[in-house]
Design an enzyme around this catalytic site. Sequence first.
Site, PDB file in Angstrom:
ATOM      1  N   CYS A  45       0.854  -1.173   0.000  1.00  0.00           N
ATOM      2  CA  CYS A  45       0.000   0.000   0.000  1.00  0.00           C
ATOM      3  C   CYS A  45       0.896   1.230   0.000  1.00  0.00           C
ATOM      4  O   CYS A  45       1.975   1.223   0.589  1.00  0.00           O
ATOM      5  CB  CYS A  45      -0.944   0.109   1.190  1.00  0.00           C
ATOM      6  N   ARG A  70       3.576  -0.152  -5.085  1.00  0.00           N
ATOM      7  CA  ARG A  70       3.352  -0.713  -3.747  1.00  0.00           C
ATOM      8  C   ARG A  70       2.038  -1.477  -3.640  1.00  0.00           C
ATOM      9  O   ARG A  70       1.765  -2.110  -2.619  1.00  0.00           O
ATOM     10  CB  ARG A  70       3.378   0.407  -2.702  1.00  0.00           C
ATOM     11  N   TRP A  96      -2.703  -2.653  -1.602  1.00  0.00           N
ATOM     12  CA  TRP A  96      -2.363  -4.063  -1.769  1.00  0.00           C
ATOM     13  C   TRP A  96      -3.158  -4.770  -0.672  1.00  0.00           C
ATOM     14  O   TRP A  96      -2.872  -4.605   0.515  1.00  0.00           O
ATOM     15  CB  TRP A  96      -0.859  -4.274  -1.584  1.00  0.00           C
ATOM     16  N   ASN A 135      -1.327   2.155   5.607  1.00  0.00           N
ATOM     17  CA  ASN A 135      -0.457   1.099   5.070  1.00  0.00           C
ATOM     18  C   ASN A 135       0.029   0.268   6.255  1.00  0.00           C
ATOM     19  O   ASN A 135       0.534   0.826   7.218  1.00  0.00           O
ATOM     20  CB  ASN A 135       0.720   1.771   4.342  1.00  0.00           C
ATOM     21  N   GLY A 136      -0.164  -1.053   6.178  1.00  0.00           N
ATOM     22  CA  GLY A 136       0.283  -1.909   7.284  1.00  0.00           C
ATOM     23  C   GLY A 136      -0.853  -2.795   7.764  1.00  0.00           C
ATOM     24  O   GLY A 136      -1.846  -2.984   7.053  1.00  0.00           O
ATOM     25  N   GLU A 188      17.388 -16.858  -9.669  1.00  0.00           N
ATOM     26  CA  GLU A 188      16.889 -15.519  -9.952  1.00  0.00           C
ATOM     27  C   GLU A 188      16.148 -15.488 -11.299  1.00  0.00           C
ATOM     28  O   GLU A 188      15.110 -14.837 -11.440  1.00  0.00           O
ATOM     29  CB  GLU A 188      18.056 -14.517  -9.924  1.00  0.00           C
ATOM     30  N   LYS A 244      12.247 -14.411 -11.812  1.00  0.00           N
ATOM     31  CA  LYS A 244      11.813 -13.341 -12.726  1.00  0.00           C
ATOM     32  C   LYS A 244      10.691 -13.858 -13.623  1.00  0.00           C
ATOM     33  O   LYS A 244       9.696 -13.189 -13.830  1.00  0.00           O
ATOM     34  CB  LYS A 244      12.968 -12.847 -13.613  1.00  0.00           C
ATOM     35  N   GLU A 254       7.472 -14.348 -11.625  1.00  0.00           N
ATOM     36  CA  GLU A 254       6.881 -13.088 -11.170  1.00  0.00           C
ATOM     37  C   GLU A 254       6.097 -12.386 -12.266  1.00  0.00           C
ATOM     38  O   GLU A 254       5.021 -11.863 -12.006  1.00  0.00           O
ATOM     39  CB  GLU A 254       7.993 -12.121 -10.700  1.00  0.00           C
ATOM     40  N   HIS A 298      17.453 -35.648  -9.732  1.00  0.00           N
ATOM     41  CA  HIS A 298      16.844 -36.172  -8.513  1.00  0.00           C
ATOM     42  C   HIS A 298      15.432 -35.620  -8.315  1.00  0.00           C
ATOM     43  O   HIS A 298      14.989 -35.426  -7.187  1.00  0.00           O
ATOM     44  CB  HIS A 298      17.715 -35.832  -7.302  1.00  0.00           C
ATOM     45  N   LYS A 343       6.103  -4.261  -4.491  1.00  0.00           N
ATOM     46  CA  LYS A 343       7.556  -4.082  -4.536  1.00  0.00           C
ATOM     47  C   LYS A 343       8.193  -4.203  -3.168  1.00  0.00           C
ATOM     48  O   LYS A 343       9.260  -4.777  -3.018  1.00  0.00           O
ATOM     49  CB  LYS A 343       7.901  -2.722  -5.143  1.00  0.00           C
TER      50      LYS A 343
HETATM   51  C1  G6P Z   1       9.162  -8.243  -2.844  1.00  0.00           C
HETATM   52  C2  G6P Z   1       9.503  -7.805  -4.250  1.00  0.00           C
HETATM   53  C3  G6P Z   1      10.796  -8.481  -4.698  1.00  0.00           C
HETATM   54  C4  G6P Z   1      11.914  -8.188  -3.706  1.00  0.00           C
HETATM   55  C5  G6P Z   1      11.522  -8.591  -2.275  1.00  0.00           C
HETATM   56  C6  G6P Z   1      12.515  -8.077  -1.260  1.00  0.00           C
HETATM   57  O1  G6P Z   1       8.791  -9.576  -2.842  1.00  0.00           O
HETATM   58  O2  G6P Z   1       8.436  -8.134  -5.144  1.00  0.00           O
HETATM   59  O3  G6P Z   1      11.166  -7.989  -5.971  1.00  0.00           O
HETATM   60  O4  G6P Z   1      13.059  -8.873  -4.076  1.00  0.00           O
HETATM   61  O5  G6P Z   1      10.260  -8.018  -1.950  1.00  0.00           O
HETATM   62  O6  G6P Z   1      12.485  -6.677  -1.250  1.00  0.00           O
HETATM   63  P1  G6P Z   1      13.634  -5.766  -0.654  1.00  0.00           P
HETATM   64  O7  G6P Z   1      13.135  -4.362  -0.814  1.00  0.00           O
HETATM   65  O8  G6P Z   1      13.781  -6.161   0.788  1.00  0.00           O
HETATM   66  O9  G6P Z   1      14.868  -6.028  -1.426  1.00  0.00           O
END
Ligand code: G6P
Length: 612
Positions: free
Chosen positions: A2, A27, A78, A104-105, A485, A489, A492, A508, A607
């Site tokens: 949020c 957010r 969110w 937010n929270g 990673e 990606k 996501e 395995h 994010k």
């Molecule tokens: C969320 C985002 C990711 C990010 C993770 C950690 O899940 O969608 O892209 O890697 O948070 O975020 P930070 O700000 O702690 O790196």
Amino acid sequence: MCGIVGYAGGKRSVEVLMEGLRRLEYRGYDSAGLAVQLEDGGFEVLRRVGPLRELERAVAERDGGFGLVRAGIGHTRWATHGRPSERNAHPHLGNGGRVAVVHNGIIENHQKLRGDLERRGFEFRSETDTEVVAHLLSERLEAGMSLPEAFGEVMGLLEGTFAIAAISADEPGTVVAGRRQSPLVVGLGEGENFLASGVPALLGFTHRFLVVESGEMVVISGSEVRLAGPGGEPVEREPFEVEWDAEAVELGGFSDYMSKEIHEQPRAVRATLDGRLGEDGVVDLSEVGLDLSGVRRVVVVACGTAYHAGLLGKYYIERYARVPVEVAVASEYRYSDPIGDPGTLVVAISQSGETTDTLAAVEAARSFGGRVLAVTNTRGSLITREADGVLLTRTGPEICVAATKTFVAQVVALELLAMELARCRGTLPDERLQELATELRLAPERIQNTLELVSCSLEQAVSLFEEARCCLFLGRGIAYPVALEGALKLKEISYLPAEGYPAGEMKHGPIALIDETCPVVALFGDGVHREKTLSNVYETMARGARVVAVAPPDDREAAQMASAVLPVARAPEAVVPLVLTVPLQMLAHGVARERGLDVDKPRNLAKSVTVE
Ligand code: G6P
């Protein structure tokens, strides 16, 4: 999660609120809304389900403009409590509609507060935890308190994490806000002042900011900003300046932020190395202000992409400095019974610097007296205030939800740390440190070459994903975290099930997934056990897999075997994971675009995750 924004000043509030929300949309984008104080003493509240453009449309379609507006608040959601709907969208109004609140929270004791309020005759219109705040405030306003008095008292009743902003129809020109853990900054203007969940939201309006510490509240008007501590005592604090310019948060000719940020990686790496790597190979991390000579063990805590950067950090720190490294997912670590001593350095990696689990993991590590180094992209963020030392990645703001440029910058920052630890411990000779410095200095150029190489060959690789129902990313050694990673990606932003696996472990279990609808992306390069990986890839091909080889252009065998090649610049060990990452980001981007998806705002994600 949020985003909240607030404005006081009367010059241009709807414009500021909407622009702020636009820049905070990363957010959360389940719904958006705003409340503004009108000239006649009432409120105008607009709320819409779905991404911000729905609210933009509602604002544009509103007849006759808003007239003189002295203050307002806005929110992008969110969802946590209550599914996305107009009823659950913020701002929430208290009884009588004289007070509006954005949040937010998570308010953890909201059920109890709600029950009490209902018994006292308050009617709830939403399923959110936030609405209790609106009613608690209006109850106090009706009893004759001012908004700041009521706000201070209500903050004391709330458990959990929050950043809340409120306006009252009876106190024109004033916004009151407060926070516990969730982020909130004040932007300082001329004859106007601002509030937001993050600095980027306000860069178009000001570069001067004031931190609001956890537990504090703030009252802003056009002419004044008043901070108060938990007991209501006035707090004086110096503002800080932010150098990021507003352009850093514009698209600048790219179709989306992800693409822009992928292409900014050479610059992000260069900026992160800048001034920290002397010609003589001596790393200068004096800015961190930590004596690293007594470090006997390292624990890395992080989430998501930052966790993958931590896995690469382990590789470099162990190899260069011969210090054992544990890398832990922060949400697990915080509830573990952590082992350590004052010789343990805790490295907390977080792009945003505000991920709740990472902050809690740092707190858990305090139990054994470890010193904390934060690796973050956000100056002034919560983690920078919790840590003993800070190493900034200097990528500029990252807007796309999926992290790209901050990942490579985190890896580079960890490599610098590994070199510095090696120097302090005398585990590498000066000549080797010099070589590493030279290699690292080449990184921006090699990433740039890779961007150019991949652009010309992406289409073929993307086409292999037309009928795909899942995907395996395989790598060994230093390429294994890159495989993780790459899979993250793809998951996501294209919503395709994907797994990153150590190539040798694939037989395995994951090998059972293989058929022609499960492409295999295999990572090759110097120092990543190429021959062994090749054998593993042949094993998948024998079961019908179609292979995308990520490899230097002169790796003939990899090219011949594969259905598509994503070429990477040849690079030394210090740079290999960086160049291998770039094609995987571009592949995920290409596959998601091909599927017509919004790459910057993938569904369900946010994010920065400021809830548990
Ligand atoms: C969320 C985002 C990711 C990010 C993770 C950690 O899940 O969608 O892209 O890697 O948070 O975020 P930070 O700000 O702690 O790196």
